[in-house]
Design an enzyme around this catalytic site. Structure first.
Site, PDB file in Angstrom:
ATOM      1  N   GLY A  72       7.857  -2.298   1.993  1.00 52.89           N
ATOM      2  CA  GLY A  72       6.632  -1.740   2.555  1.00 52.89           C
ATOM      3  C   GLY A  72       6.423  -0.328   2.043  1.00 52.89           C
ATOM      4  N   HIS A 128      -3.316   9.671   9.570  1.00 51.74           N
ATOM      5  CA  HIS A 128      -1.860   9.511   9.753  1.00 51.74           C
ATOM      6  C   HIS A 128      -1.246  10.837  10.196  1.00 51.74           C
ATOM      7  CE1 HIS A 128      -2.218   5.749   7.420  1.00 51.74           C
ATOM      8  NE2 HIS A 128      -1.088   5.411   8.030  1.00 51.74           N
ATOM      9  N   LYS A 132       3.243  12.436   6.746  1.00 51.04           N
ATOM     10  CA  LYS A 132       3.082  11.375   5.742  1.00 51.04           C
ATOM     11  C   LYS A 132       2.928  12.002   4.359  1.00 51.04           C
ATOM     12  CE  LYS A 132       0.644   7.155   4.545  1.00 51.04           C
ATOM     13  NZ  LYS A 132       1.889   6.410   4.290  1.00 51.04           N
ATOM     14  N   THR A 139      -2.344   1.409   2.703  1.00 54.59           N
ATOM     15  CA  THR A 139      -3.258   0.468   3.367  1.00 54.59           C
ATOM     16  C   THR A 139      -4.707   0.769   2.986  1.00 54.59           C
ATOM     17  OG1 THR A 139      -1.725   0.403   5.206  1.00 54.59           O
ATOM     18  CG2 THR A 139      -3.927  -0.468   5.615  1.00 54.59           C
TER      19      THR A 139
END
Ligand SMILES: NC(=O)c1ccc[n+]([C@@H]2O[C@H](COP(=O)([O-])OP(=O)(O)OC[C@H]3O[C@@H](n4cnc5c(N)ncnc54)[C@H](OP(=O)(O)O)[C@@H]3O)[C@@H](O)[C@H]2O)c1
Length: 220
Positions: A72, A128, A132, A139
């Site tokens: 991921g 976010h 991050k 995404t």
């Protein structure tokens, strides 16, 4: 017999979340061991949530040891995606920029915009937490490419907002002269991604070589 996972990025936020969830899962067991001395025999699936460098290392390990690979990790390069495709000729491979169920439903809705592509402008917005590293989020990039495909025209780059402790908010805006439609997904915690990662790992443990997606996992 439990499926044995080895975690790349185990000390990170996602790694810890996956470990905690695996601990409560009857079907899997996760190990944090990740070193040259690591016992290959005791791994069934390599699960990676780290960084692009960590991704490259763990993918090479999975190919070398012929173990399924689930990742991921975001911020990957075009070359990394070529490596994934190449690896899929030898092992089961699944990469997803977002392992939540809701985002995959949202992706399924995007082709609906084909019908109004001349009437609306489109924009993706993502929010976010301030820690991050990459922007736009993986995404948002996935949503952008599928939106562009649906409306068959250029769409401004995603807008990224960083702040607070937000786990992940993604919005698709369709902006008309007299109306605005917003489809929004909110991840309420990190567990939602970890749960998806475990589902993906169980799915890949039972598969032959090939490139799989979360849609395949959801279809079962
Ligand atoms: N697909 C999804 O659903 C989803 C959801 C959330 C996050 N993510 C992505 O998952 C990744 C990790 O997120 P996070 O929030 O857990 O990050 P994080 O808290 O910063 O953790 C990153 C982890 O990766 C390890 N790492 C980094 N570089 C490495 C290398 N070269 N070799 C080995 N290990 C390495 C770090 O270990 P050290 O601390 O020892 O460096 C740490 O354990 C990011 O790419 C993020 O965007 C994906």
């Amino acid at each position: 017999v439990k499926i044995r996972l080895v975690l790349s990025g185990y000390s990170g936020k996602m790694g810890q979340e996956i470990l905690a969830l695996a601990d409560k899962d009857k079907e899997v067991t996760a190990t944090t061991a990740w070193s040259p001395r690591f016992q290959v025999k005791s791994t069934d699936v390599v699960v990676d949530f780290s960084s692009p460098a960590g991704f490259r290392k763990s993918l090479a390990f999975a190919v070398k040891t012929q173990r399924p690979f689930v990742s991921g990790t975001t911020g990957l390069s075009a070359k990394d995606f070529v490596s994934l495709k190449k690896a899929a000729r030898k092992i089961p491979v699944l990469w997803a920029s977002n392992m939540s169920l809701g985002i995959h439903l949202l992706l399924d809705l995007l082709p609906t915009f084909t019908r109004v592509k001349e009437l609306f402008d489109f924009q993706i917005v993502e929010i976010h937490h301030r820690r991050k590293v990459d922007a736009p989020s993986g995404t948002a990039k996935t949503l952008q490419s599928q939106l562009v495909e649906a409306v068959d025209r250029t769409v401004s780059e995603p807008v990224s907002i960083r702040g607070g402790g937000v786990f992940g908010v993604h919005k698709v805006l369709a902006l008309g002269e007299e109306e605005v439609l917003t489809i929004e997904h909110q991840a309420l915690n990190r567990t939602v991604f970890a749960r998806g990662a475990l589902l993906a790992a169980k799915f890949c443990a039972r598969r032959r070589k090939g490139l799989y997606s979360m849609s395949d996992v959801l279809r079962g």
